[in-house]
Design a protein around this motif. Structure first.
Motif, PDB file in Angstrom:
ATOM      1  N   GLU A 130      14.055 -15.035  17.685  1.00  0.00           N
ATOM      2  CA  GLU A 130      14.643 -15.769  16.539  1.00  0.00           C
ATOM      3  C   GLU A 130      14.938 -15.050  15.195  1.00  0.00           C
ATOM      4  OE1 GLU A 130      10.160 -16.088  16.041  1.00  0.00           O
ATOM      5  OE2 GLU A 130      11.651 -15.920  17.805  1.00  0.00           O
ATOM      6  N   THR A 209      21.316 -27.308   7.723  1.00  0.00           N
ATOM      7  CA  THR A 209      21.132 -26.180   8.485  1.00  0.00           C
ATOM      8  C   THR A 209      19.725 -26.139   8.894  1.00  0.00           C
ATOM      9  OG1 THR A 209      21.422 -23.890   8.539  1.00  0.00           O
ATOM     10  CG2 THR A 209      20.490 -24.705   6.640  1.00  0.00           C
ATOM     11  N   THR A 211      18.484 -23.020   9.866  1.00  0.00           N
ATOM     12  CA  THR A 211      18.157 -21.673   9.612  1.00  0.00           C
ATOM     13  C   THR A 211      17.651 -21.202   8.372  1.00  0.00           C
ATOM     14  OG1 THR A 211      20.025 -21.015  11.214  1.00  0.00           O
ATOM     15  CG2 THR A 211      19.187 -19.164   9.685  1.00  0.00           C
ATOM     16  N   GLU A 229      15.323 -22.323  12.799  1.00  0.00           N
ATOM     17  CA  GLU A 229      15.507 -20.893  13.438  1.00  0.00           C
ATOM     18  C   GLU A 229      15.081 -19.855  12.342  1.00  0.00           C
ATOM     19  OE1 GLU A 229      16.842 -19.682  16.117  1.00  0.00           O
ATOM     20  OE2 GLU A 229      16.936 -21.790  17.071  1.00  0.00           O
ATOM     21  N   GLU A 231      14.787 -16.328  10.428  1.00  0.00           N
ATOM     22  CA  GLU A 231      15.492 -15.156  10.352  1.00  0.00           C
ATOM     23  C   GLU A 231      14.872 -14.205   9.497  1.00  0.00           C
ATOM     24  OE1 GLU A 231      17.794 -13.763  12.175  1.00  0.00           O
ATOM     25  OE2 GLU A 231      18.604 -15.596  13.195  1.00  0.00           O
ATOM     26  N   ASP A 257      25.737 -19.816   9.051  1.00  0.00           N
ATOM     27  CA  ASP A 257      24.813 -20.918   9.444  1.00  0.00           C
ATOM     28  C   ASP A 257      24.545 -21.605   7.789  1.00  0.00           C
ATOM     29  OD1 ASP A 257      24.507 -20.228  11.882  1.00  0.00           O
ATOM     30  OD2 ASP A 257      22.540 -19.341  11.545  1.00  0.00           O
TER      31      ASP A 257
END
Length: 320
Positions: A130, A209, A211, A229, A231, A257
């Motif tokens: 991820e 979102t 992310t 998610e 990052e 995103d």
């Protein structure tokens, strides 16, 4: 981090036998905790998440000392020979294997029988996919609690509650005279963590979102728990530098995103986060991995800082 230097203590009779942690049964009963610091069970915690559990569950029956001084990034901790020697005088040691290699080594040298490794009290998982293609092995190496395992279990309230139950059971076995109090304190802490879990699940259910970008890839369990998610700019080491390829990838992810914020933490430099945010026109904010409490923390303890993390995520993700 709201911790203290390790204080020498007198060794006690008594031990912990729990799960896969192999410990001997304590020989004493009512006086199991009667020969330590002021008649209390001497507990050494490796860093703040373990300290918090010990204090909340032990209450007035334990004297909690920690190995990591305020403001020290736990991954970077080095222990002096004197500290290693003093470690051997503890009654119970709480640590989380894989976060602090120096501590793992010192505990092995100390040979304290009453030792509880938090990674044995919940199911460890692998995270990495991820946080980008070039970070697939980021949780391996010296900071992994086992091959590929992510050690940041305390950032998932559900897993942290599982660890709390194991620590409570360990204290009950080490000090049976106060078992009822340890059980009551454990139940109260598990209730607070359950409420926190509910707040995260509800607050992050509907967002613009899913992310978020963060300097320190510590939030894999949290992201998985609440359908987000993660990052990571860097891997598990908050001081490492991202590759140019990773920076380009994050630019693309932020645009695709609709990411609004780059998160950084309190115990490491914010330079990389601010550079990336400046290049992409994003905002910055704190997402605290809770490896320590300092005067810069957005809260006085685990619960308050996690509530601040939730508020920051809701804003960054556009919670509805």
């Amino acid at each position: 981090m709201n911790v203290r230097r390790l204080i020498p203590s007198t060794a006690l009779a008594g031990a912990v036998a729990l799960g896969v942690v192999s410990l001997s049964a304590c020989s004493g009963t009512s006086d199991a905790a009667g020969k330590g610091s002021g008649g209390k069970l001497d507990v050494v915690a490796s860093f703040y998440p373990m300290q918090y559990l010990a204090e909340q569950i032990g209450g007035g029956h334990v004297a909690v000392n920690t190995l990591t001084k305020p403001g020290v990034e736990p991954h970077d901790l080095e222990l002096k020979p004197k500290q290693v020697g003093e470690l051997g005088e503890a009654d119970v040691i709480l640590y989380l294997k894989g976060v602090q290699p120096a501590v793992d080594d010192a505990i092995a040298q100390a040979g304290v029988e009453n030792t509880v490794d938090a990674t044995t009290l919940t199911k460890m998982e692998e995270h990495g996919a991820e946080v980008g293609h070039d970070h697939g092995d980021e949780h391996g190496g010296e900071h992994a609690s086992e091959a590929g395992a992510d050690p940041h279990i305390w950032l998932d309230p559900v897993k942290y509650a599982e660890v709390a139950k194991g620590v409570g059971a360990a204290f009950e076995k080490a000090d049976p005279a106060h078992a009822a109090d340890y059980e009551k304190n454990t139940d109260a802490l598990v209730k607070k963590l359950g409420d926190l879990d509910t707040a995260f699940a509800t607050g992050l259910k509907n967002t613009a979102t899913k992310t978020f970008i963060t300097t320190h890839s510590a939030f894999g369990y949290l992201a998985e728990r609440y359908g987000l998610e993660q990052e990571g700019i860097t891997g598990i080491d908050p001081e490492s530098e991202p590759s140019p390829a990773r920076v380009r990838e994050l630019h693309e992810i932020a645009e695709k995103d609709k990411v609004s914020t780059v998160f950084f933490e309190t115990l490491a430099s914010d330079r990389t986060a601010k550079t990336l945010a400046g290049d992409t026109g994003l905002k910055t904010d704190v997402l605290d991995p809770l490896e320590g409490i300092t005067d810069r923390s957005k809260g006085r303890d685990y619960i308050e800082v996690m509530q601040s993390n939730l508020a920051a995520l809701k804003t960054a993700l556009g919670a509805k």
